[in-house]
Scaffold this motif. Structure first.
Motif, PDB file in Angstrom:
ATOM      1  N   THR A  50       3.648  -2.447   5.289  1.00  0.00           N
ATOM      2  CA  THR A  50       4.685  -3.394   4.868  1.00  0.00           C
ATOM      3  C   THR A  50       6.034  -2.907   5.367  1.00  0.00           C
ATOM      4  N   HIS A  75       3.025  -6.731   6.879  1.00  0.00           N
ATOM      5  CA  HIS A  75       3.574  -7.658   5.881  1.00  0.00           C
ATOM      6  C   HIS A  75       5.075  -7.389   5.841  1.00  0.00           C
ATOM      7  N   THR A  77       8.747  -7.784   3.429  1.00  0.00           N
ATOM      8  CA  THR A  77       9.507  -8.227   2.262  1.00  0.00           C
ATOM      9  C   THR A  77      10.960  -8.254   2.714  1.00  0.00           C
ATOM     10  N   LYS A  91       9.944  -3.819  -4.815  1.00  0.00           N
ATOM     11  CA  LYS A  91       9.774  -5.199  -4.351  1.00  0.00           C
ATOM     12  C   LYS A  91       8.491  -5.355  -3.530  1.00  0.00           C
ATOM     13  N   GLY A  93       5.787  -3.889  -4.130  1.00  0.00           N
ATOM     14  CA  GLY A  93       4.686  -3.459  -4.996  1.00  0.00           C
ATOM     15  C   GLY A  93       3.382  -4.224  -4.830  1.00  0.00           C
ATOM     16  N   GLU A  94       3.475  -5.533  -4.592  1.00  0.00           N
ATOM     17  CA  GLU A  94       2.233  -6.318  -4.479  1.00  0.00           C
ATOM     18  C   GLU A  94       1.386  -5.876  -3.283  1.00  0.00           C
ATOM     19  N   HIS A  95       2.009  -5.208  -2.310  1.00  0.00           N
ATOM     20  CA  HIS A  95       1.258  -4.736  -1.137  1.00  0.00           C
ATOM     21  C   HIS A  95       0.854  -3.264  -1.275  1.00  0.00           C
ATOM     22  N   SER A  97      -1.146  -1.323  -3.732  1.00  0.00           N
ATOM     23  CA  SER A  97      -2.018  -1.128  -4.897  1.00  0.00           C
ATOM     24  C   SER A  97      -2.770   0.200  -4.832  1.00  0.00           C
ATOM     25  N   ASP A 185      12.363  -3.783 -12.026  1.00  0.00           N
ATOM     26  CA  ASP A 185      12.238  -4.939 -11.121  1.00  0.00           C
ATOM     27  C   ASP A 185      13.616  -5.462 -10.728  1.00  0.00           C
TER      28      ASP A 185
END
Ligand code: GDD
Ligand code: MG
Length: 344
Positions: A50, A75, A77, A91, A93-95, A97, A185
Protein backbone atom coordinates in the motif's frame (compact mmCIF):
# COMPACT_ATOMS: atom_id res chain seq x y z
CA UNK A 1 3.00 -10.30 4.73
CA UNK A 2 1.97 -6.86 3.68
CA UNK A 3 3.80 -3.56 3.32
CA UNK A 4 3.08 0.13 3.58
CA UNK A 5 5.22 2.84 2.06
CA UNK A 6 4.82 6.31 3.58
CA UNK A 7 4.98 8.56 0.58
CA UNK A 8 2.89 11.59 1.46
CA UNK A 9 5.49 14.14 2.55
CA UNK A 10 5.90 17.34 0.58
CA UNK A 11 9.61 16.91 0.01
CA UNK A 12 10.29 20.53 0.90
CA UNK A 13 13.97 19.91 1.66
CA UNK A 14 14.41 18.49 -1.83
CA UNK A 15 13.18 21.66 -3.56
CA UNK A 16 13.47 22.77 -6.29
CA UNK A 17 13.49 19.19 -7.61
CA UNK A 18 10.17 18.37 -5.92
CA UNK A 19 8.19 21.39 -7.14
CA UNK A 20 6.81 19.49 -10.13
CA UNK A 21 7.83 15.94 -9.16
CA UNK A 22 6.77 14.40 -5.84
CA UNK A 23 9.73 13.04 -3.88
CA UNK A 24 8.64 9.37 -4.08
CA UNK A 25 9.05 9.35 -7.85
CA UNK A 26 12.11 11.51 -8.41
CA UNK A 27 14.25 9.56 -10.88
CA UNK A 28 17.27 7.75 -9.46
CA UNK A 29 19.42 6.49 -12.32
CA UNK A 30 16.37 6.95 -14.58
CA UNK A 31 13.91 4.93 -12.51
CA UNK A 32 11.23 6.39 -10.23
CA UNK A 33 12.56 6.18 -6.69
CA UNK A 34 9.69 4.04 -5.35
CA UNK A 35 10.68 1.20 -7.68
CA UNK A 36 13.80 0.66 -5.59
CA UNK A 37 11.63 0.20 -2.51
CA UNK A 38 9.26 -2.05 -4.40
CA UNK A 39 12.28 -4.15 -5.47
CA UNK A 40 13.44 -4.38 -1.87
CA UNK A 41 10.04 -5.65 -0.78
CA UNK A 42 9.84 -8.08 -3.68
CA UNK A 43 13.23 -9.52 -2.76
CA UNK A 44 11.71 -10.42 0.60
CA UNK A 45 8.71 -11.98 -1.12
CA UNK A 46 6.32 -9.13 -0.26
CA UNK A 47 4.09 -8.13 -3.15
CA UNK A 48 1.00 -6.76 -1.38
CA UNK A 49 1.94 -3.10 -1.01
CA UNK A 50 0.00 0.00 0.00
CA UNK A 51 1.23 3.48 -0.80
CA UNK A 52 0.10 6.19 1.64
CA UNK A 53 -0.06 9.37 -0.40
CA UNK A 54 -1.02 12.95 0.20
CA UNK A 55 1.03 15.37 -1.91
CA UNK A 56 0.49 15.12 -5.71
CA UNK A 57 -1.03 11.62 -5.42
CA UNK A 58 -2.31 11.61 -9.02
CA UNK A 59 1.21 11.79 -10.45
CA UNK A 60 2.33 8.79 -8.42
CA UNK A 61 -0.72 6.64 -9.18
CA UNK A 62 -0.43 7.44 -12.85
CA UNK A 63 3.19 6.31 -12.90
CA UNK A 64 2.84 3.08 -10.91
CA UNK A 65 -0.76 2.01 -11.60
CA UNK A 66 -1.88 -1.25 -10.03
CA UNK A 67 1.72 -2.48 -9.86
CA UNK A 68 1.23 -5.38 -12.28
CA UNK A 69 3.97 -4.07 -14.55
CA UNK A 70 6.39 -4.37 -11.64
CA UNK A 71 5.22 -7.74 -10.37
CA UNK A 72 3.38 -6.46 -7.29
CA UNK A 73 -0.14 -5.50 -6.23
CA UNK A 74 -0.44 -1.84 -5.25
CA UNK A 75 -3.19 -0.21 -3.20
CA UNK A 76 -3.37 3.50 -2.51
CA UNK A 77 -4.66 5.62 0.33
CA UNK A 78 -4.84 9.38 -0.07
CA UNK A 79 -4.93 11.80 2.87
CA UNK A 80 -6.70 15.02 1.90
CA UNK A 81 -4.40 16.73 4.39
CA UNK A 82 -1.34 14.94 5.77
CA UNK A 83 -2.10 12.72 8.78
CA UNK A 84 1.51 12.33 9.87
CA UNK A 85 3.48 9.09 9.61
CA UNK A 86 1.42 7.02 12.07
CA UNK A 87 -1.86 8.65 11.00
CA UNK A 88 -1.12 7.45 7.47
CA UNK A 89 -0.44 3.94 8.86
CA UNK A 90 -3.80 3.95 10.64
CA UNK A 91 -5.60 5.11 7.53
CA UNK A 92 -4.08 2.17 5.62
CA UNK A 93 -5.29 -0.24 8.32
CA UNK A 94 -7.78 -2.06 6.10
CA UNK A 95 -4.84 -3.24 3.96
CA UNK A 96 -2.71 -4.28 6.96
CA UNK A 97 -4.34 -7.27 8.59
CA UNK A 98 -1.07 -9.27 8.92
CA UNK A 99 2.42 -8.50 10.15
CA UNK A 100 3.41 -5.43 8.16
CA UNK A 101 6.59 -3.80 6.94
CA UNK A 102 6.36 -0.01 7.03
CA UNK A 103 8.90 2.01 5.04
CA UNK A 104 9.59 5.72 4.90
CA UNK A 105 9.23 6.50 1.20
CA UNK A 106 12.58 8.21 0.82
CA UNK A 107 15.27 5.78 1.92
CA UNK A 108 17.51 3.88 -0.44
CA UNK A 109 18.99 0.75 1.06
CA UNK A 110 20.39 -2.68 0.30
CA UNK A 111 18.94 -4.11 3.52
CA UNK A 112 17.82 -7.76 3.63
CA UNK A 113 14.23 -7.32 4.80
CA UNK A 114 13.68 -11.07 5.11
CA UNK A 115 16.41 -11.16 7.75
CA UNK A 116 14.77 -8.29 9.64
CA UNK A 117 11.49 -10.18 9.65
CA UNK A 118 13.24 -13.36 10.83
CA UNK A 119 14.72 -11.45 13.79
CA UNK A 120 11.36 -9.87 14.53
CA UNK A 121 9.79 -13.33 14.74
CA UNK A 122 12.63 -14.84 16.73
CA UNK A 123 12.27 -12.14 19.39
CA UNK A 124 8.47 -12.43 19.26
CA UNK A 125 8.51 -8.66 18.90
CA UNK A 126 5.43 -6.47 18.64
CA UNK A 127 7.53 -3.91 16.77
CA UNK A 128 11.00 -4.00 15.23
CA UNK A 129 12.82 -0.88 14.06
CA UNK A 130 15.85 -0.91 11.76
CA UNK A 131 18.75 1.27 12.93
CA UNK A 132 21.74 2.60 11.02
CA UNK A 133 24.82 4.47 12.25
CA UNK A 134 25.21 8.02 10.87
CA UNK A 135 27.59 10.93 11.39
CA UNK A 136 25.04 13.60 12.31
CA UNK A 137 22.20 12.05 14.32
CA UNK A 138 20.49 15.42 14.93
CA UNK A 139 18.78 15.16 11.51
CA UNK A 140 17.11 11.87 12.44
CA UNK A 141 15.41 9.89 15.20
CA UNK A 142 18.01 8.67 17.69
CA UNK A 143 17.36 5.25 19.20
CA UNK A 144 18.89 3.84 22.38
CA UNK A 145 18.93 0.10 22.93
CA UNK A 146 19.69 -2.46 25.63
CA UNK A 147 22.36 -5.13 25.17
CA UNK A 148 19.70 -7.62 24.04
CA UNK A 149 18.44 -5.27 21.31
CA UNK A 150 15.39 -4.03 23.14
CA UNK A 151 14.64 -0.36 22.46
CA UNK A 152 15.10 1.79 25.56
CA UNK A 153 14.69 5.31 24.22
CA UNK A 154 13.62 7.20 21.10
CA UNK A 155 14.21 10.88 20.49
CA UNK A 156 13.33 12.54 17.19
CA UNK A 157 15.72 15.22 15.90
CA UNK A 158 17.57 15.80 19.18
CA UNK A 159 19.58 18.97 19.73
CA UNK A 160 23.35 18.54 19.72
CA UNK A 161 23.53 18.43 23.51
CA UNK A 162 20.73 15.84 23.69
CA UNK A 163 22.36 13.28 21.39
CA UNK A 164 22.80 9.97 23.18
CA UNK A 165 24.31 7.90 20.38
CA UNK A 166 24.75 7.70 16.62
CA UNK A 167 22.39 4.86 15.71
CA UNK A 168 19.29 6.30 14.17
CA UNK A 169 15.92 5.21 12.91
CA UNK A 170 16.32 4.05 9.31
CA UNK A 171 12.58 4.53 8.70
CA UNK A 172 11.91 0.79 8.33
CA UNK A 173 9.63 -1.04 10.76
CA UNK A 174 8.02 -4.44 11.20
CA UNK A 175 4.75 -4.09 13.09
CA UNK A 176 2.22 -6.57 14.40
CA UNK A 177 -1.42 -5.71 13.59
CA UNK A 178 -2.34 -4.84 17.20
CA UNK A 179 -0.04 -1.80 17.00
CA UNK A 180 -2.72 -0.23 14.79
CA UNK A 181 -5.04 -0.13 17.81
CA UNK A 182 -2.71 2.33 19.53
CA UNK A 183 -3.26 4.97 16.85
CA UNK A 184 -6.40 7.15 16.84
CA UNK A 185 -8.59 7.30 13.71
CA UNK A 186 -8.57 10.26 11.36
CA UNK A 187 -6.27 12.55 13.27
CA UNK A 188 -2.64 13.51 12.78
CA UNK A 189 -0.34 11.12 14.63
CA UNK A 190 3.38 10.49 14.47
CA UNK A 191 5.45 7.33 14.80
CA UNK A 192 8.40 9.35 15.91
CA UNK A 193 6.88 11.78 18.39
CA UNK A 194 3.93 9.74 19.66
CA UNK A 195 3.68 6.06 18.79
CA UNK A 196 7.25 4.99 19.63
CA UNK A 197 7.26 6.78 22.99
CA UNK A 198 3.89 5.10 23.66
CA UNK A 199 5.32 1.65 22.88
CA UNK A 200 8.08 2.27 25.41
CA UNK A 201 5.66 3.50 28.03
CA UNK A 202 3.45 0.43 27.56
CA UNK A 203 6.46 -1.87 27.71
CA UNK A 204 5.62 -3.46 24.36
CA UNK A 205 8.19 -5.88 22.92
CA UNK A 206 9.96 -3.21 20.85
CA UNK A 207 13.27 -4.37 19.32
CA UNK A 208 16.01 -2.92 17.14
CA UNK A 209 17.79 -4.46 14.16
CA UNK A 210 21.09 -2.78 13.34
CA UNK A 211 22.12 -2.54 9.68
CA UNK A 212 25.69 -1.70 8.72
CA UNK A 213 25.31 -1.80 4.95
CA UNK A 214 24.16 0.79 2.44
CA UNK A 215 21.44 3.23 3.56
CA UNK A 216 20.66 6.79 2.54
CA UNK A 217 17.73 9.19 3.00
CA UNK A 218 17.45 10.90 -0.40
CA UNK A 219 15.58 13.91 0.96
CA UNK A 220 18.03 16.76 0.24
CA UNK A 221 19.56 17.76 -3.12
CA UNK A 222 23.06 16.73 -2.00
CA UNK A 223 21.84 13.33 -0.86
CA UNK A 224 19.70 12.92 -3.98
CA UNK A 225 22.80 13.39 -6.13
CA UNK A 226 24.78 11.11 -3.84
CA UNK A 227 22.14 8.37 -4.16
CA UNK A 228 22.25 8.60 -7.96
CA UNK A 229 26.04 8.33 -8.04
CA UNK A 230 25.99 5.48 -5.53
CA UNK A 231 23.74 3.49 -7.85
CA UNK A 232 26.16 4.16 -10.74
CA UNK A 233 29.08 3.10 -8.56
CA UNK A 234 27.30 -0.17 -7.80
CA UNK A 235 27.15 0.57 -4.07
CA UNK A 236 23.57 -0.66 -3.92
CA UNK A 237 24.07 -4.44 -4.20
CA UNK A 238 25.86 -3.90 -7.48
CA UNK A 239 22.42 -3.07 -8.87
CA UNK A 240 22.57 -1.13 -12.12
CA UNK A 241 19.57 0.95 -12.88
CA UNK A 242 17.97 1.54 -16.25
CA UNK A 243 18.84 0.76 -19.80
CA UNK A 244 21.69 2.77 -21.26
CA UNK A 245 22.54 3.92 -24.75
CA UNK A 246 22.38 7.07 -26.85
CA UNK A 247 22.65 8.37 -30.35
CA UNK A 248 26.25 9.37 -30.46
CA UNK A 249 27.48 11.50 -33.33
CA UNK A 250 31.11 11.46 -34.29
CA UNK A 251 32.71 14.46 -35.93
CA UNK A 252 35.90 14.57 -37.95
CA UNK A 253 38.54 13.12 -35.67
CA UNK A 254 36.60 14.27 -32.63
CA UNK A 255 36.09 11.51 -30.12
CA UNK A 256 33.00 11.41 -27.96
CA UNK A 257 33.82 9.87 -24.61
CA UNK A 258 31.19 8.18 -22.49
CA UNK A 259 32.41 6.08 -19.59
CA UNK A 260 30.97 2.71 -18.70
CA UNK A 261 29.24 3.67 -15.49
CA UNK A 262 27.11 6.48 -16.90
CA UNK A 263 23.46 5.76 -17.61
CA UNK A 264 22.13 7.49 -20.67
CA UNK A 265 18.60 7.14 -21.94
CA UNK A 266 18.62 5.78 -25.50
CA UNK A 267 16.64 8.81 -26.71
CA UNK A 268 19.50 11.23 -25.90
CA UNK A 269 21.67 12.88 -28.50
CA UNK A 270 25.35 13.34 -27.84
CA UNK A 271 27.31 15.49 -30.29
CA UNK A 272 30.95 15.06 -31.35
CA UNK A 273 33.66 15.79 -28.85
CA UNK A 274 31.34 15.67 -25.84
CA UNK A 275 32.51 13.86 -22.71
CA UNK A 276 30.25 12.18 -20.18
CA UNK A 277 31.52 10.54 -17.03
CA UNK A 278 29.77 9.11 -13.97
CA UNK A 279 26.48 10.76 -14.86
CA UNK A 280 22.83 10.05 -15.54
CA UNK A 281 20.99 11.51 -18.53
CA UNK A 282 17.20 11.19 -18.65
CA UNK A 283 15.14 10.92 -21.85
CA UNK A 284 15.66 13.30 -24.76
CA UNK A 285 18.68 15.18 -23.45
CA UNK A 286 20.94 16.92 -25.93
CA UNK A 287 24.65 17.35 -25.23
CA UNK A 288 26.26 19.66 -27.75
CA UNK A 289 29.79 19.56 -29.19
CA UNK A 290 32.61 19.43 -26.65
CA UNK A 291 30.36 19.80 -23.63
CA UNK A 292 31.47 17.90 -20.52
CA UNK A 293 29.16 16.28 -17.96
CA UNK A 294 30.82 14.90 -14.84
CA UNK A 295 29.27 13.38 -11.71
CA UNK A 296 25.90 14.91 -12.55
CA UNK A 297 22.26 14.08 -13.17
CA UNK A 298 20.33 15.60 -16.05
CA UNK A 299 16.58 15.13 -16.00
CA UNK A 300 14.65 14.58 -19.21
CA UNK A 301 14.76 17.15 -21.97
CA UNK A 302 17.87 18.99 -20.75
CA UNK A 303 20.19 20.65 -23.24
CA UNK A 304 23.80 21.38 -22.52
CA UNK A 305 25.44 23.82 -24.93
CA UNK A 306 28.69 23.70 -26.86
CA UNK A 307 31.83 23.52 -24.68
CA UNK A 308 29.95 23.90 -21.39
CA UNK A 309 30.90 22.03 -18.23
CA UNK A 310 28.36 20.53 -15.82
CA UNK A 311 30.01 18.98 -12.78
CA UNK A 312 28.62 17.60 -9.55
CA UNK A 313 25.22 19.11 -10.31
CA UNK A 314 21.59 18.29 -10.99
CA UNK A 315 19.77 19.86 -13.92
CA UNK A 316 15.98 19.61 -13.57
CA UNK A 317 13.58 18.67 -16.35
CA UNK A 318 14.03 20.61 -19.60
CA UNK A 319 16.86 22.71 -18.19
CA UNK A 320 18.88 24.68 -20.70
CA UNK A 321 22.54 25.51 -20.27
CA UNK A 322 23.91 27.75 -23.01
CA UNK A 323 27.35 27.41 -24.59
CA UNK A 324 30.66 27.88 -22.74
CA UNK A 325 28.91 27.92 -19.38
CA UNK A 326 30.25 26.34 -16.19
CA UNK A 327 27.80 24.78 -13.75
CA UNK A 328 29.41 23.28 -10.66
CA UNK A 329 27.90 22.04 -7.38
CA UNK A 330 24.54 23.43 -8.48
CA UNK A 331 20.93 22.30 -8.38
CA UNK A 332 18.87 23.77 -11.21
CA UNK A 333 15.08 23.49 -10.99
CA UNK A 334 12.92 22.37 -13.92
CA UNK A 335 13.05 24.66 -16.96
CA UNK A 336 16.00 26.68 -15.66
CA UNK A 337 17.75 28.48 -18.45
CA UNK A 338 21.33 29.71 -18.29
CA UNK A 339 22.69 31.96 -21.00
CA UNK A 340 26.04 31.50 -22.77
CA UNK A 341 29.19 31.98 -20.64
CA UNK A 342 27.27 31.87 -17.33
CA UNK A 343 29.19 30.64 -14.29
CA UNK A 344 27.16 28.94 -11.56
N1 GDD B 1 1.33 9.54 3.91
C1 GDD B 1 2.09 10.37 4.62
N2 GDD B 1 1.50 11.32 5.39
N3 GDD B 1 3.43 10.26 4.53
C2 GDD B 1 4.19 11.12 5.25
C3 GDD B 1 3.63 12.12 6.07
C4 GDD B 1 2.20 12.21 6.13
O1 GDD B 1 1.62 13.07 6.81
N4 GDD B 1 4.64 12.82 6.65
C5 GDD B 1 5.79 12.26 6.21
N5 GDD B 1 5.52 11.24 5.36
C6 GDD B 1 6.48 10.37 4.68
C7 GDD B 1 7.46 11.15 3.82
O2 GDD B 1 6.99 11.20 2.48
C8 GDD B 1 8.72 10.31 3.93
O3 GDD B 1 8.75 9.28 2.96
C9 GDD B 1 8.61 9.66 5.30
O4 GDD B 1 7.24 9.75 5.69
C10 GDD B 1 9.49 10.34 6.35
O5 GDD B 1 9.23 11.71 6.35
P1 GDD B 1 10.42 12.78 6.25
O6 GDD B 1 9.81 14.12 6.25
O7 GDD B 1 11.36 12.43 5.15
O8 GDD B 1 11.10 12.56 7.68
P2 GDD B 1 12.62 12.75 8.09
O9 GDD B 1 13.52 12.23 7.02
O10 GDD B 1 12.84 14.13 8.56
O11 GDD B 1 12.69 11.79 9.38
C11 GDD B 1 12.22 10.46 9.31
O12 GDD B 1 13.13 9.62 8.62
C12 GDD B 1 14.42 9.48 9.26
C13 GDD B 1 15.24 8.53 8.39
O13 GDD B 1 15.42 9.08 7.13
C14 GDD B 1 11.99 9.94 10.74
O14 GDD B 1 11.34 8.70 10.66
C15 GDD B 1 13.32 9.80 11.49
O15 GDD B 1 13.10 9.22 12.76
C16 GDD B 1 14.27 8.92 10.68
O16 GDD B 1 15.54 8.85 11.34
MG1 MG C 1 13.32 11.74 5.06
Amino acid sequence: MQALILAGGKGTRLRPLTIHTPKPIVPIANRPFLLYQIDLLKQAGITDITLALSYQPGRIEEMLGNGQEFGVRLHYTVEPSPLGTAGAYKKAGEHLSETAIVLNGDTLTALDLADVVACHREKKAAATIVLVPVEDPTLYGVVETEQNGRVRGFREKPKHDEVSGNTINAGIYVLEPHILDLVPDDEPFSFEYQLFPALLERNEAFYAYVWHGYWLDIGTPARYLQASLDVLDGRLNGLRAAQSGAQVFRGDGELTRIDEVSIIDPSCTIRPGAEISRSVLGPNCLVEERARIEGSVLWGGSRIGHSSLVRNSVVGRSGIVGRNAVVENAILGDKSSLSDYTLV
